[in-house]
Design a protein around this motif. Sequence first.
Motif: not given
Length: 272
Positions: A56-74
């Motif tokens: 997805g483009p920058s700001g689409s949420g892909k990094s946040t998706l990864l971090q939440c799915a991996a337990g690095l962020d809640r």
Amino acid sequence: MTMSFLRRGDRPAPSAEALRLVSVTKVHGAGGENAVTALDGVSLSLRTGSFTAVMGPSGSGKSTLLQCAAGLDRPDRGIIMVDGEEMTGGNETELAKFRRRRIGFVFQQYNLLPTLTVAQNTTLPLRLAGRRVDRKRAREILAQVGLADRLHHRPDQLSGGQRQRVAIARALVTEPSVVFADEPTGALDTRSARDVLELLQDAVHIHRRTVVMVTHDPVAASYADAVLFLADGRLVGRMDDPRADAVAERLAHLGDEVPIGRPLADGVRAGV
């Protein structure tokens, strides 16, 4: 390149579903005008032994998706389950234990400790988890990723591609249910990137690991079994058996309207 990461009897049989997100929402900022909804009710289901790219483009949420799915962020709301077990409950100590048992990480910048050797970096997750370190098995894994002659080297003595191979070996030595890879080829030359992607393919297709990879590169995404597309914090499409040119074309049209709730394959729904 053939690998053998899983030994029979090492752990219970995995769930048929490696990763499930149910209505996961994450908002950055304290609220009001400054609040940014990074994930907007994302739901998805990925089967065990699949290789999925997230784009997805920058700001689409892909990094946040990864971090939440991996337990690095809640996430602020929603449920995340790995190998049939919920990850979203519990305190930080319990979450860290869950990650060490179930999840492996491969980062763009490798995240290797410069004072440790290749062998020591590979076995570090086992030490942190208080698990027995099987040095013979670690050597076998490093040999399988092409580093049998680099066991006692330190990261500054390795090329970028070799460092990423160490990172892959480190991610796999704990036999995780899911490996999350964040732009794993972003800092590599074309040949090294191809080698790393082939290693991830082998881990998935031969040895039933599950890989979720965030990437901006359509060529890298073409190594996956399927690509999920994000825009404005929502899943807006899926492509199976992706080709680089088709992925690039789809990325160019992510701004097109996609009906909310449109069903995707394998239990993935956009915007639900």
